[in-house]
Motif scaffolding. Structure first.
Motif, PDB file in Angstrom:
ATOM      1  N   PRO A  45       0.808  -1.232   0.000  1.00 40.94           N
ATOM      2  CA  PRO A  45       0.000   0.000   0.000  1.00 40.94           C
ATOM      3  C   PRO A  45       0.834   1.272   0.000  1.00 40.94           C
ATOM      4  CG  PRO A  45      -0.887  -1.578   1.549  1.00 40.94           C
ATOM      5  CD  PRO A  45       0.385  -2.175   1.044  1.00 40.94           C
ATOM      6  N   THR A  48       2.209   1.849  -3.421  1.00 44.59           N
ATOM      7  CA  THR A  48       1.157   2.244  -4.368  1.00 44.59           C
ATOM      8  C   THR A  48       0.778   3.709  -4.168  1.00 44.59           C
ATOM      9  OG1 THR A  48       0.352   0.002  -4.187  1.00 44.59           O
ATOM     10  CG2 THR A  48      -1.062   1.555  -5.313  1.00 44.59           C
ATOM     11  N   ILE A  49       0.615   4.123  -2.886  1.00 41.83           N
ATOM     12  CA  ILE A  49       0.255   5.523  -2.622  1.00 41.83           C
ATOM     13  C   ILE A  49       1.351   6.452  -3.149  1.00 41.83           C
ATOM     14  CG2 ILE A  49       0.015   7.235  -0.760  1.00 41.83           C
ATOM     15  CD1 ILE A  49      -1.704   5.264   0.713  1.00 41.83           C
ATOM     16  N   ILE A  52       1.015   6.646  -6.912  1.00 44.90           N
ATOM     17  CA  ILE A  52      -0.159   7.458  -7.289  1.00 44.90           C
ATOM     18  C   ILE A  52       0.187   8.946  -7.178  1.00 44.90           C
ATOM     19  CG2 ILE A  52      -2.498   8.141  -6.614  1.00 44.90           C
ATOM     20  CD1 ILE A  52      -2.961   5.277  -5.673  1.00 44.90           C
TER      21      ILE A  52
END
Lengths: 112, 203
Positions: A45, A48-49, A52
Protein backbone atom coordinates in the motif's frame (compact mmCIF):
# COMPACT_ATOMS: atom_id res chain seq x y z
CA UNK A 1 -0.11 42.02 -35.00
CA UNK A 2 0.58 38.60 -36.43
CA UNK A 3 3.93 38.63 -34.70
CA UNK A 4 2.49 39.44 -31.30
CA UNK A 5 -0.18 36.75 -31.72
CA UNK A 6 2.55 34.15 -32.08
CA UNK A 7 3.50 34.79 -28.49
CA UNK A 8 -0.14 34.76 -27.47
CA UNK A 9 -2.10 37.06 -25.25
CA UNK A 10 -1.30 37.59 -21.60
CA UNK A 11 1.19 34.76 -21.60
CA UNK A 12 -1.34 32.43 -23.22
CA UNK A 13 0.89 30.95 -25.90
CA UNK A 14 -0.30 28.62 -28.62
CA UNK A 15 1.05 25.10 -29.00
CA UNK A 16 1.37 22.82 -31.97
CA UNK A 17 -0.28 19.53 -32.94
CA UNK A 18 2.96 17.77 -32.03
CA UNK A 19 3.04 19.36 -28.57
CA UNK A 20 -0.60 18.44 -27.86
CA UNK A 21 -0.04 14.86 -29.08
CA UNK A 22 2.99 14.47 -26.82
CA UNK A 23 0.98 15.88 -23.90
CA UNK A 24 -1.83 13.38 -24.56
CA UNK A 25 0.56 10.41 -24.78
CA UNK A 26 2.32 11.35 -21.51
CA UNK A 27 -1.06 11.86 -19.77
CA UNK A 28 -2.31 8.45 -20.91
CA UNK A 29 0.85 6.72 -19.64
CA UNK A 30 0.74 8.60 -16.31
CA UNK A 31 -2.95 7.67 -15.89
CA UNK A 32 -2.54 3.99 -16.78
CA UNK A 33 0.38 3.38 -14.36
CA UNK A 34 -1.51 4.18 -11.10
CA UNK A 35 -4.76 2.57 -12.34
CA UNK A 36 -2.92 -0.62 -13.30
CA UNK A 37 -1.13 -0.73 -9.95
CA UNK A 38 -4.36 -0.46 -7.96
CA UNK A 39 -6.47 -2.70 -10.22
CA UNK A 40 -3.89 -5.49 -10.42
CA UNK A 41 -2.91 -5.04 -6.77
CA UNK A 42 0.82 -4.68 -7.40
CA UNK A 43 3.14 -3.68 -4.55
CA UNK A 44 2.55 -2.70 -0.92
CA UNK A 45 0.00 0.00 0.00
CA UNK A 46 2.73 2.52 0.88
CA UNK A 47 4.45 1.98 -2.46
CA UNK A 48 1.16 2.24 -4.37
CA UNK A 49 0.25 5.52 -2.62
CA UNK A 50 3.72 6.86 -3.45
CA UNK A 51 3.35 5.93 -7.12
CA UNK A 52 -0.16 7.46 -7.29
CA UNK A 53 1.17 10.74 -5.84
CA UNK A 54 4.21 10.88 -8.12
CA UNK A 55 2.13 10.13 -11.23
CA UNK A 56 -0.47 12.76 -10.25
CA UNK A 57 2.14 15.47 -9.74
CA UNK A 58 3.93 14.48 -12.98
CA UNK A 59 0.67 14.58 -14.90
CA UNK A 60 -0.26 18.00 -13.52
CA UNK A 61 3.14 19.25 -14.72
CA UNK A 62 2.52 17.65 -18.14
CA UNK A 63 -0.85 19.44 -18.35
CA UNK A 64 0.69 22.77 -17.34
CA UNK A 65 3.58 22.53 -19.77
CA UNK A 66 2.02 20.85 -22.83
CA UNK A 67 -1.57 22.13 -22.67
CA UNK A 68 -1.27 25.45 -20.82
CA UNK A 69 2.24 26.19 -22.21
CA UNK A 70 3.49 27.42 -18.89
CA UNK A 71 7.19 28.29 -18.73
CA UNK A 72 9.62 30.64 -17.03
CA UNK A 73 9.84 33.20 -19.86
CA UNK A 74 9.41 36.82 -18.80
CA UNK A 75 5.91 37.19 -20.31
CA UNK A 76 4.76 34.19 -18.23
CA UNK A 77 6.43 35.39 -15.05
CA UNK A 78 3.27 36.68 -13.32
CA UNK A 79 1.26 33.60 -14.26
CA UNK A 80 3.94 31.33 -12.83
CA UNK A 81 4.53 33.45 -9.72
CA UNK A 82 0.83 33.56 -8.84
CA UNK A 83 0.50 29.81 -9.48
CA UNK A 84 3.41 29.02 -7.15
CA UNK A 85 1.84 31.28 -4.49
CA UNK A 86 -1.45 29.37 -4.85
CA UNK A 87 0.29 26.00 -4.51
CA UNK A 88 1.87 27.20 -1.24
CA UNK A 89 -1.51 28.35 0.14
CA UNK A 90 -3.23 25.09 -0.88
CA UNK A 91 -0.42 23.10 0.78
CA UNK A 92 -0.88 25.10 4.00
CA UNK A 93 -4.65 24.46 3.92
CA UNK A 94 -4.23 20.72 3.28
CA UNK A 95 -1.37 19.98 5.67
CA UNK A 96 -2.76 22.37 8.31
CA UNK A 97 -6.28 20.86 8.24
CA UNK A 98 -5.01 17.29 8.45
CA UNK A 99 -2.54 18.14 11.21
CA UNK A 100 -5.08 20.00 13.34
CA UNK A 101 -7.85 17.44 12.88
CA UNK A 102 -5.53 14.53 13.65
CA UNK A 103 -4.45 16.19 16.89
CA UNK A 104 -8.07 16.95 17.71
CA UNK A 105 -9.00 13.27 17.31
CA UNK A 106 -5.97 12.30 19.36
CA UNK A 107 -6.97 14.61 22.23
CA UNK A 108 -10.54 13.32 22.14
CA UNK A 109 -9.24 9.76 22.61
CA UNK A 110 -7.04 10.88 25.51
CA UNK A 111 -10.11 12.22 27.30
CA UNK A 112 -11.63 8.74 27.62
CA UNK B 1 0.16 56.66 -22.67
CA UNK B 2 -3.11 58.27 -23.63
CA UNK B 3 -1.31 61.16 -25.32
CA UNK B 4 0.84 58.84 -27.40
CA UNK B 5 -2.20 56.74 -28.29
CA UNK B 6 -3.98 59.76 -29.74
CA UNK B 7 -0.86 61.08 -31.44
CA UNK B 8 -0.13 57.79 -33.24
CA UNK B 9 -3.65 56.58 -33.31
CA UNK B 10 -3.42 53.94 -36.02
CA UNK B 11 -0.14 52.40 -34.87
CA UNK B 12 -0.97 52.14 -31.18
CA UNK B 13 -4.59 51.11 -31.44
CA UNK B 14 -3.80 47.44 -31.95
CA UNK B 15 -1.25 47.51 -29.20
CA UNK B 16 -3.64 48.95 -26.62
CA UNK B 17 -6.30 46.46 -27.48
CA UNK B 18 -3.79 43.67 -27.23
CA UNK B 19 -2.80 44.73 -23.72
CA UNK B 20 -6.44 44.77 -22.73
CA UNK B 21 -6.86 41.15 -23.86
CA UNK B 22 -3.69 40.22 -21.95
CA UNK B 23 -5.06 41.80 -18.78
CA UNK B 24 -8.36 39.97 -19.18
CA UNK B 25 -6.63 36.61 -19.57
CA UNK B 26 -4.35 37.30 -16.61
CA UNK B 27 -7.39 38.30 -14.54
CA UNK B 28 -9.09 35.07 -15.52
CA UNK B 29 -5.95 33.17 -14.55
CA UNK B 30 -6.21 34.77 -11.06
CA UNK B 31 -9.86 33.64 -10.87
CA UNK B 32 -8.78 30.08 -11.75
CA UNK B 33 -6.18 30.14 -8.99
CA UNK B 34 -8.84 31.27 -6.50
CA UNK B 35 -10.98 28.37 -7.74
CA UNK B 36 -7.95 26.21 -6.98
CA UNK B 37 -8.17 27.38 -3.35
CA UNK B 38 -11.84 26.38 -3.27
CA UNK B 39 -10.94 22.88 -4.44
CA UNK B 40 -8.01 22.84 -2.00
CA UNK B 41 -10.39 23.34 0.95
CA UNK B 42 -12.79 20.69 -0.41
CA UNK B 43 -9.89 18.23 -0.73
CA UNK B 44 -8.82 19.08 2.85
CA UNK B 45 -12.38 18.39 4.07
CA UNK B 46 -12.45 15.13 2.14
CA UNK B 47 -9.10 14.06 3.60
CA UNK B 48 -10.22 14.86 7.16
CA UNK B 49 -13.41 12.79 6.75
CA UNK B 50 -11.81 10.01 4.70
CA UNK B 51 -12.48 7.43 7.42
CA UNK B 52 -15.76 8.77 8.83
CA UNK B 53 -18.19 6.19 7.44
CA UNK B 54 -20.44 6.10 10.53
CA UNK B 55 -20.28 2.30 10.26
CA UNK B 56 -22.18 2.43 6.97
CA UNK B 57 -21.23 1.97 3.32
CA UNK B 58 -17.54 2.34 2.52
CA UNK B 59 -16.28 3.67 -0.82
CA UNK B 60 -14.49 0.46 -1.74
CA UNK B 61 -17.85 -1.37 -1.77
CA UNK B 62 -19.16 0.93 -4.49
CA UNK B 63 -16.29 2.39 -6.55
CA UNK B 64 -15.69 0.79 -9.93
CA UNK B 65 -12.24 1.62 -11.29
CA UNK B 66 -12.90 0.67 -14.96
CA UNK B 67 -15.83 3.13 -14.88
CA UNK B 68 -13.60 5.89 -13.47
CA UNK B 69 -10.95 5.06 -16.08
CA UNK B 70 -13.63 5.62 -18.74
CA UNK B 71 -14.51 9.03 -17.26
CA UNK B 72 -10.81 9.94 -17.13
CA UNK B 73 -10.29 8.94 -20.76
CA UNK B 74 -13.16 11.22 -21.83
CA UNK B 75 -11.72 14.24 -19.99
CA UNK B 76 -8.14 13.65 -21.17
CA UNK B 77 -9.30 13.32 -24.76
CA UNK B 78 -11.39 16.50 -24.43
CA UNK B 79 -8.33 18.44 -23.27
CA UNK B 80 -6.50 17.31 -26.42
CA UNK B 81 -9.40 18.13 -28.77
CA UNK B 82 -9.73 21.60 -27.19
CA UNK B 83 -6.06 22.16 -27.94
CA UNK B 84 -6.63 21.28 -31.60
CA UNK B 85 -9.65 23.62 -31.65
CA UNK B 86 -7.38 26.41 -30.36
CA UNK B 87 -4.95 25.75 -33.22
CA UNK B 88 -7.81 25.96 -35.75
CA UNK B 89 -8.92 29.22 -34.12
CA UNK B 90 -5.39 30.57 -34.44
CA UNK B 91 -5.62 29.99 -38.23
CA UNK B 92 -9.10 31.59 -38.25
CA UNK B 93 -10.54 28.32 -39.50
CA UNK B 94 -14.11 28.66 -38.24
CA UNK B 95 -15.39 25.32 -39.51
CA UNK B 96 -12.41 23.37 -38.13
CA UNK B 97 -12.73 25.13 -34.79
CA UNK B 98 -16.45 24.33 -34.54
CA UNK B 99 -15.77 20.70 -35.44
CA UNK B 100 -13.15 20.23 -32.72
CA UNK B 101 -15.10 22.28 -30.17
CA UNK B 102 -18.11 20.10 -31.00
CA UNK B 103 -16.09 16.96 -30.27
CA UNK B 104 -14.87 18.54 -27.01
CA UNK B 105 -18.48 19.35 -26.09
CA UNK B 106 -19.60 15.76 -26.80
CA UNK B 107 -16.75 14.35 -24.67
CA UNK B 108 -17.51 16.74 -21.80
CA UNK B 109 -21.23 15.93 -21.95
CA UNK B 110 -20.52 12.17 -21.93
CA UNK B 111 -18.32 12.67 -18.87
CA UNK B 112 -21.11 14.53 -17.11
CA UNK B 113 -23.68 11.85 -17.98
CA UNK B 114 -21.35 9.14 -16.62
CA UNK B 115 -20.85 11.11 -13.41
CA UNK B 116 -24.59 11.64 -12.92
CA UNK B 117 -25.19 7.93 -13.54
CA UNK B 118 -22.56 7.17 -10.90
CA UNK B 119 -24.25 9.47 -8.34
CA UNK B 120 -27.62 7.87 -9.11
CA UNK B 121 -26.12 4.40 -8.72
CA UNK B 122 -24.43 5.27 -5.39
CA UNK B 123 -27.62 6.85 -4.05
CA UNK B 124 -29.58 3.72 -4.97
CA UNK B 125 -27.08 1.63 -3.02
CA UNK B 126 -27.76 3.82 0.01
CA UNK B 127 -24.77 6.18 -0.18
CA UNK B 128 -26.53 9.56 -0.30
CA UNK B 129 -25.01 12.87 0.72
CA UNK B 130 -26.53 12.60 4.20
CA UNK B 131 -25.50 9.02 5.02
CA UNK B 132 -22.15 9.91 6.62
CA UNK B 133 -19.50 12.62 6.83
CA UNK B 134 -17.50 10.70 4.25
CA UNK B 135 -20.25 10.76 1.63
CA UNK B 136 -21.05 14.41 2.34
CA UNK B 137 -17.48 15.39 1.58
CA UNK B 138 -17.40 13.02 -1.41
CA UNK B 139 -20.45 14.60 -3.04
CA UNK B 140 -19.31 18.13 -2.18
CA UNK B 141 -15.95 17.59 -3.87
CA UNK B 142 -16.91 15.50 -6.92
CA UNK B 143 -20.15 17.37 -7.64
CA UNK B 144 -18.37 20.74 -7.46
CA UNK B 145 -16.05 19.50 -10.20
CA UNK B 146 -19.10 18.25 -12.14
CA UNK B 147 -20.77 21.67 -11.78
CA UNK B 148 -17.67 23.29 -13.24
CA UNK B 149 -17.77 20.93 -16.22
CA UNK B 150 -21.44 21.81 -16.68
CA UNK B 151 -20.57 25.54 -16.58
CA UNK B 152 -17.85 24.91 -19.18
CA UNK B 153 -20.36 23.22 -21.49
CA UNK B 154 -22.85 26.10 -21.18
CA UNK B 155 -20.00 28.54 -21.84
CA UNK B 156 -19.06 26.56 -24.96
CA UNK B 157 -22.61 26.90 -26.30
CA UNK B 158 -22.60 30.66 -25.60
CA UNK B 159 -19.24 30.98 -27.35
CA UNK B 160 -20.63 29.08 -30.33
CA UNK B 161 -23.34 31.74 -30.69
CA UNK B 162 -20.79 34.55 -30.25
CA UNK B 163 -18.54 33.17 -33.00
CA UNK B 164 -21.50 32.56 -35.34
CA UNK B 165 -22.60 36.17 -34.86
CA UNK B 166 -19.30 38.11 -34.79
CA UNK B 167 -16.59 35.81 -36.14
CA UNK B 168 -12.96 36.11 -35.04
CA UNK B 169 -13.04 39.41 -33.17
CA UNK B 170 -10.48 40.23 -30.47
CA UNK B 171 -13.17 39.82 -27.81
CA UNK B 172 -14.14 36.38 -29.05
CA UNK B 173 -10.53 35.26 -29.21
CA UNK B 174 -10.05 36.42 -25.60
CA UNK B 175 -13.18 34.53 -24.53
CA UNK B 176 -11.95 31.37 -26.25
CA UNK B 177 -8.54 31.67 -24.58
CA UNK B 178 -10.23 32.00 -21.16
CA UNK B 179 -12.43 28.96 -21.77
CA UNK B 180 -9.35 27.02 -22.83
CA UNK B 181 -7.65 27.85 -19.51
CA UNK B 182 -10.83 26.85 -17.66
CA UNK B 183 -11.15 23.51 -19.48
CA UNK B 184 -7.54 22.47 -18.94
CA UNK B 185 -7.87 23.50 -15.29
CA UNK B 186 -10.84 21.13 -14.89
CA UNK B 187 -8.68 18.33 -16.25
CA UNK B 188 -6.00 19.10 -13.65
CA UNK B 189 -8.60 19.00 -10.84
CA UNK B 190 -9.89 15.66 -12.16
CA UNK B 191 -6.35 14.20 -11.96
CA UNK B 192 -6.39 15.02 -8.23
CA UNK B 193 -9.93 13.62 -7.87
CA UNK B 194 -9.22 10.24 -9.44
CA UNK B 195 -5.90 9.90 -7.60
CA UNK B 196 -7.08 10.91 -4.13
CA UNK B 197 -10.77 9.95 -4.12
CA UNK B 198 -11.03 6.89 -6.34
CA UNK B 199 -7.61 5.21 -6.43
CA UNK B 200 -6.82 5.75 -2.74
CA UNK B 201 -10.50 5.16 -1.86
CA UNK B 202 -10.51 1.53 -3.05
CA UNK B 203 -7.21 0.66 -1.38
Amino acid sequence: MGQSNEHGQGGQAHGSVKEYTHGLIYSVILTLIPFAMVMMDIGSPQMTIGVIMICAVAQILVQLIFFLHMNTSSEQMWNTTSAVFTVVIVAIILVGSLWIMQHLNHNMLMGH
Amino acid sequence: MEASATAHHDTHDDHDHHDYAGDTIFGFWIYILSDCLLFGTLFATYAVFSNSFAGLIEPKDLFSLPFVLGETALLLASSFTFGIAMLKAKDHNMQGMFKWLGITFALGLSFLVMELYEFWHFSNEGATFDSSAYWSSFYALVATHGLHVFAGLVWMLVLFVHFKRDGFTEDNKTRLACLSLFWHFLDIIWICVFSVVYLMGVM
